[in-house]
Write a protein that holds these residues in place. Structure first.
Motif, PDB file in Angstrom:
ATOM      1  N   GLU A   1      10.853  59.506 -30.876  1.00 28.10           N
ATOM      2  CA  GLU A   1      10.220  59.770 -29.591  1.00 28.10           C
ATOM      3  C   GLU A   1       8.792  59.245 -29.577  1.00 28.10           C
ATOM      4  OE1 GLU A   1      12.670  63.596 -30.558  1.00 28.10           O
ATOM      5  OE2 GLU A   1      11.342  62.219 -31.633  1.00 28.10           O
TER       6      GLU A   1
ATOM      7  N   GLY B   1       5.228  58.768 -26.535  1.00 23.64           N
ATOM      8  CA  GLY B   1       4.709  58.963 -25.195  1.00 23.64           C
ATOM      9  C   GLY B   1       4.042  60.290 -24.942  1.00 23.64           C
TER      10      GLY B   1
ATOM     11  N   ARG C   1       5.362  59.529 -19.419  1.00 15.01           N
ATOM     12  CA  ARG C   1       6.683  58.958 -19.593  1.00 15.01           C
ATOM     13  C   ARG C   1       7.022  58.961 -21.073  1.00 15.01           C
ATOM     14  NH1 ARG C   1       8.831  52.787 -19.300  1.00 15.01           N
ATOM     15  NH2 ARG C   1      10.986  53.185 -18.593  1.00 15.01           N
TER      16      ARG C   1
ATOM     17  N   SER D   1       9.576  58.261 -24.257  1.00 16.11           N
ATOM     18  CA  SER D   1      10.608  57.313 -24.649  1.00 16.11           C
ATOM     19  C   SER D   1      11.268  57.786 -25.928  1.00 16.11           C
ATOM     20  CB  SER D   1      10.013  55.916 -24.874  1.00 16.11           C
ATOM     21  OG  SER D   1       9.425  55.409 -23.698  1.00 16.11           O
TER      22      SER D   1
ATOM     23  N   GLN E   1      18.264  55.820 -18.836  1.00 16.90           N
ATOM     24  CA  GLN E   1      18.655  55.226 -20.104  1.00 16.90           C
ATOM     25  C   GLN E   1      18.836  53.729 -19.975  1.00 16.90           C
ATOM     26  OE1 GLN E   1      21.794  57.382 -22.018  1.00 16.90           O
ATOM     27  NE2 GLN E   1      22.260  55.783 -23.499  1.00 16.90           N
TER      28      GLN E   1
ATOM     29  N   THR F   1      17.731  53.155 -25.564  1.00 17.98           N
ATOM     30  CA  THR F   1      16.527  53.929 -25.316  1.00 17.98           C
ATOM     31  C   THR F   1      16.707  54.831 -24.102  1.00 17.98           C
ATOM     32  OG1 THR F   1      15.117  52.185 -26.243  1.00 17.98           O
ATOM     33  CG2 THR F   1      14.060  53.822 -24.837  1.00 17.98           C
TER      34      THR F   1
ATOM     35  N   TYR G   1      14.619  57.582 -21.479  1.00 22.93           N
ATOM     36  CA  TYR G   1      13.286  57.891 -20.996  1.00 22.93           C
ATOM     37  C   TYR G   1      13.280  59.217 -20.250  1.00 22.93           C
ATOM     38  CZ  TYR G   1      12.855  52.848 -21.726  1.00 22.93           C
ATOM     39  OH  TYR G   1      12.881  51.582 -22.262  1.00 22.93           O
TER      40      TYR G   1
ATOM     41  N   GLN H   1      10.731  60.579 -17.381  1.00 23.26           N
ATOM     42  CA  GLN H   1       9.560  60.465 -16.531  1.00 23.26           C
ATOM     43  C   GLN H   1       9.175  61.863 -16.084  1.00 23.26           C
ATOM     44  OE1 GLN H   1       7.703  57.640 -15.627  1.00 23.26           O
ATOM     45  NE2 GLN H   1       6.315  59.219 -14.845  1.00 23.26           N
TER      46      GLN H   1
ATOM     47  N   CYS I   1      14.347  64.345 -28.322  1.00 26.24           N
ATOM     48  CA  CYS I   1      15.526  63.703 -27.763  1.00 26.24           C
ATOM     49  C   CYS I   1      16.676  63.904 -28.738  1.00 26.24           C
ATOM     50  CB  CYS I   1      15.296  62.214 -27.480  1.00 26.24           C
ATOM     51  SG  CYS I   1      14.958  61.191 -28.926  1.00 26.24           S
TER      52      CYS I   1
END
Length: 125
Positions: free
Chosen positions: A6, A8, A19, A21, A72, A78, A80, A82, A96
């Motif tokens: 992960e 961000g 955001r 990732s 995705q 990856t 994401y 937001q 994640c």
């Protein structure tokens, strides 16, 4: 094996955006099953959002609906998250995750076998 990393996470004031990732590696095929969780010290881990890309099926916790969006990019493996209109209560370590096996049954009974190390999100008032 699958590795999730992960990134961000940051410190931001209430009302701001971030955001997140999550980059996955070790797949033989792209994953369509991904999820985001968060945990605050003293509280149980909470599911934030999940996505089943093949059918564009998403789940959001009530506390983040309308503010967070999961997406995705299977080409990059990856996922994401937001995060908009952040609130102090969003402060947590965000993780994640993905299952070992991804299929339609996962939508009904989501399972997670691989987890990242987490990225810290801190929202100040």
């Amino acid at each position: 094996q699958v590795q999730l990393v992960e990134s961000g996470g940051d410190s931001v004031q209430a009302g701001g955006s971030l955001r997140l990732s999550c980059a996955a590696s070790g797949y033989t095929v792209s994953s369509n099953c991904m999820g985001w969780f968060r945990q605050t010290p003293g509280k149980e881990r909470e599911g934030v959002a999940t996505i089943y890309t093949s059918l564009d099926i998403t789940y959001y916790a009530d506390s983040v609906k309308g503010r967070f969006t999961i997406s995705q990019d299977n080409a990059k493996n990856t996922v994401y998250l937001q995060m908009n209109s952040l609130k102090p209560e969003d402060t947590a370590m965000y993780y994640c995750a993905t299952p070992r096996y991804c299929n339609l049954d996962w939508v009904r009974i989501p399972r997670f076998d691989y987890w990242g190390q987490g990225t810290q999100v801190t929202v100040s008032s």
